[in-house]
Write a protein that holds these residues in place. Structure first.
Motif, PDB file in Angstrom:
ATOM      1  N   VAL A 289       0.661  -1.095  -0.054  1.00 30.02           N
ATOM      2  CA  VAL A 289       0.137  -0.084   0.199  1.00 30.02           C
ATOM      3  C   VAL A 289       1.036   1.198   0.010  1.00 30.02           C
ATOM      4  CG1 VAL A 289      -1.781   1.205   1.119  1.00 30.02           C
ATOM      5  CG2 VAL A 289      -2.029  -1.138   1.118  1.00 30.02           C
ATOM      6  N   ASN A 290       0.323   2.288  -0.784  1.00 28.32           N
ATOM      7  CA  ASN A 290       1.145   3.241  -0.894  1.00 28.32           C
ATOM      8  C   ASN A 290       0.712   4.387   0.371  1.00 28.32           C
ATOM      9  OD1 ASN A 290       1.409   6.601  -1.531  1.00 28.32           O
ATOM     10  ND2 ASN A 290       2.614   5.353  -3.094  1.00 28.32           N
TER      11      ASN A 290
ATOM     12  N   GLU B  54      -1.053   7.503  -0.481  1.00 27.97           N
ATOM     13  CA  GLU B  54      -2.522   7.687  -0.813  1.00 27.97           C
ATOM     14  C   GLU B  54      -3.458   7.039   0.128  1.00 27.97           C
ATOM     15  OE1 GLU B  54      -2.094   4.455  -3.871  1.00 27.97           O
ATOM     16  OE2 GLU B  54      -1.297   5.991  -5.429  1.00 27.97           O
ATOM     17  N   LEU B  55      -2.933   6.380   1.139  1.00 25.26           N
ATOM     18  CA  LEU B  55      -3.388   5.927   2.245  1.00 25.26           C
ATOM     19  C   LEU B  55      -4.066   7.213   3.149  1.00 25.26           C
ATOM     20  CD1 LEU B  55      -4.651   3.074   3.390  1.00 25.26           C
ATOM     21  CD2 LEU B  55      -3.066   3.303   4.973  1.00 25.26           C
TER      22      LEU B  55
ATOM     23  N   LEU C 156      -5.572  -3.786  -4.147  1.00 21.89           N
ATOM     24  CA  LEU C 156      -5.366  -2.919  -2.694  1.00 21.89           C
ATOM     25  C   LEU C 156      -4.993  -1.548  -3.175  1.00 21.89           C
ATOM     26  CD1 LEU C 156      -2.629  -5.046  -0.759  1.00 21.89           C
ATOM     27  CD2 LEU C 156      -5.130  -4.384  -0.171  1.00 21.89           C
ATOM     28  N   ASN C 157      -4.851  -1.109  -4.570  1.00 18.41           N
ATOM     29  CA  ASN C 157      -4.515   0.013  -5.016  1.00 18.41           C
ATOM     30  C   ASN C 157      -5.925   1.026  -5.265  1.00 18.41           C
ATOM     31  OD1 ASN C 157      -1.841   0.574  -4.539  1.00 18.41           O
ATOM     32  ND2 ASN C 157      -1.384  -0.500  -6.775  1.00 18.41           N
TER      33      ASN C 157
ATOM     34  N   LYS D  49      -9.250   2.887  -4.693  1.00 16.05           N
ATOM     35  CA  LYS D  49      -9.453   3.905  -3.523  1.00 16.05           C
ATOM     36  C   LYS D  49     -10.610   3.222  -2.697  1.00 16.05           C
ATOM     37  CE  LYS D  49     -11.201   8.599  -2.874  1.00 16.05           C
ATOM     38  NZ  LYS D  49     -11.630   9.734  -3.622  1.00 16.05           N
TER      39      LYS D  49
ATOM     40  N   SER E 162     -10.313   0.146  -1.443  1.00 15.18           N
ATOM     41  CA  SER E 162      -9.662  -0.676  -0.469  1.00 15.18           C
ATOM     42  C   SER E 162      -8.804  -0.061   0.432  1.00 15.18           C
ATOM     43  CB  SER E 162      -8.693  -1.542  -1.479  1.00 15.18           C
ATOM     44  OG  SER E 162      -9.350  -2.243  -2.517  1.00 15.18           O
ATOM     45  N   GLN E 163      -8.360   1.193  -0.045  1.00 14.66           N
ATOM     46  CA  GLN E 163      -7.643   2.156   0.849  1.00 14.66           C
ATOM     47  C   GLN E 163      -8.306   2.742   1.915  1.00 14.66           C
ATOM     48  OE1 GLN E 163      -6.040   4.579  -2.044  1.00 14.66           O
ATOM     49  NE2 GLN E 163      -4.361   3.255  -2.891  1.00 14.66           N
TER      50      GLN E 163
END
Length: 405
Positions: A77-78, A81-82, A143-144, A146, A148-149
């Motif tokens: 995960v980034n 972004e999270l 996971l990338n 939105k 999901s984050q």
């Protein structure tokens, strides 16, 4: 020897082999492999064959499994972004706590339960077990997205809010609420989570290369990664939140510096231990709560309320994103898993929950965990459905991950 009479190596063999066989079967049936691994626990456990029963050493393996699972998710995960979805995630988590708590309380009061028991059932409905959702999304390279984050960020916040709710509820049932203790615990948990989420990656970007350059023994990068994982998991429990939150934040902190070999080794360890976590969910299934008509009705009502309240509460938090994203987020926050079981165990040991209510809550926790991967498969049916929310590089990465699965 385990409680089932097996030596630990034999129990590990039976659990691991059964989990992987069931995962393979479900993949061939075009169903989530994670569902097969959970059902392996149901088959092996007290509900059916009775070959394996929950016992301390297997529970430790399960705890390791979920730690490595969330650590691996954090690596993928980034962090930026999270952090960017923190506002929506906070609203999702807050409504996802208030509505299930109130609805569970009202349901049990309507059924004639004493107030302490009604409140405790509401507290059990607050919990979210992100491990199951994270595993299902990670396996499909989602996971990338939105949604999901937001689910991941909201689950972390949910853990902090759930901690506060449990502290308040426990205090009420014991006859007194210690405001100072609750405030200190909430402040520690919040500070720990926010600091690591915002600055953890930045710190590791500077510190990790320096440490690696001075270490000589073994796979230095992997060794450092494991130290960070266990250290933050331990600090998380000290701060009052679940160890899995620390494991996830450890992976997040290392997401930009972890080399390919670190990811490969972490994936291998995850493949080894995650099945013990998933099978443990199935081992806790106890169908005795369904033997009587009243018991079956109680389980059904608690289960329906558990799903609907997360769907509505968490979904409303993301109402600006449209109904499909609301559905993804609401269902992604539905599993109660081991978190719901822990709350139920606290209620039983304190004498607040009756054996029947305890059994119903545990069964609810298992059932919400089992059905979530199936629902997510349908609502996340097209992995490129949100590609317009991602930049071309991210969209291409999702497409590659999807094709590989």
């Amino acid at each position: 020897m385990t409680e089932s009479g097996m030596s630990l190596p034999v129990a590990m063999l039976v659990i691991f082999a059964s989990a992987k066989i069931m995962a393979e079967l479900f993949e061939r049936l075009k169903q989530p492999a994670i569902l097969g691994e959970i059902l392996a626990g149901v088959i092996l456990g007290p509900s059916l064959l009775g070959w394996v029963r929950p016992e301390p050493r297997l529970e430790m393996l399960a705890e390791l499994g979920v730690l490595f699972l969330l650590f691996g998710v954090g690596l993928d995960v980034n962090a930026a972004e999270l952090w960017a979805v923190r506002g929506t995630a906070t609203l999702v988590a807050t409504l996802g706590v208030i509505i299930p708590l109130g609805a569970g309380w009202l349901l049990m009061s309507w059924l004639g339960s004493p107030t302490p028991e009604a409140i405790f059932v509401g507290a059990a409905l607050v919990a979210t077990s992100v491990g199951i959702t994270a595993k299902a999304l990670s396996a499909r390279g989602l996971l990338n997205q939105k949604a999901s984050q937001i689910i991941l960020a909201a689950a972390v916040i949910d853990d902090v809010l759930g901690l506060i709710v449990l502290a308040v509820v426990s205090g009420m049932t014991k006859g007194g609420i210690h405001i100072a203790d609750i405030v200190i615990t909430a402040a520690l948990a919040t500070a720990f989570t926010v600091v690591l989420a915002k600055w953890g990656t930045r710190v590791m970007n500077h510190a990790a290369p320096v440490v690696h350059s001075r270490m000589l023994a073994g796979d230095t990068q992997f060794n450092v990664a494991m130290i960070v994982l266990f250290a933050l998991a331990a600090l998380a429990t000290f701060a009052g939140v679940a160890a899995i939150v620390g494991a996830f934040l450890a992976g997040l902190a290392l997401s930009e510096t972890a080399a390919g070999r670190v990811r490969d080794l972490s994936h291998g360890v995850n493949e080894l231990f995650a099945p013990f976590f998933l099978v443990a969910i199935g081992l806790h299934l106890d169908l005795s709560a369904l033997k009587s008509r009243d018991g079956a009705i109680l389980v059904t009502l608690i289960f329906v309320v558990a799903v609907i309240t997360k769907l509505i509460g968490c979904g409303l938090g993301a109402i600006s994103m449209g109904w499909r994203e609301m559905l993804k987020i609401g269902l992604g926050m539905a599993p109660r898993g081991e978190v719901g079981m822990v709350v139920a165990q606290i209620g039983l040991s304190s004498g607040v929950l009756t054996a029947r209510t305890y059994g119903a809550v545990v069964l609810m926790a298992v059932l919400t965990t089992v059905i979530t991967p199936v629902f997510l498969r349908f609502v996340f049916e097209d992995p490129m459905s949100e590609s317009n929310d991602l930049n071309p590089t991210q969209a291409a990465g999702d497409q590659t991950a999807w094709e590989q699965t």
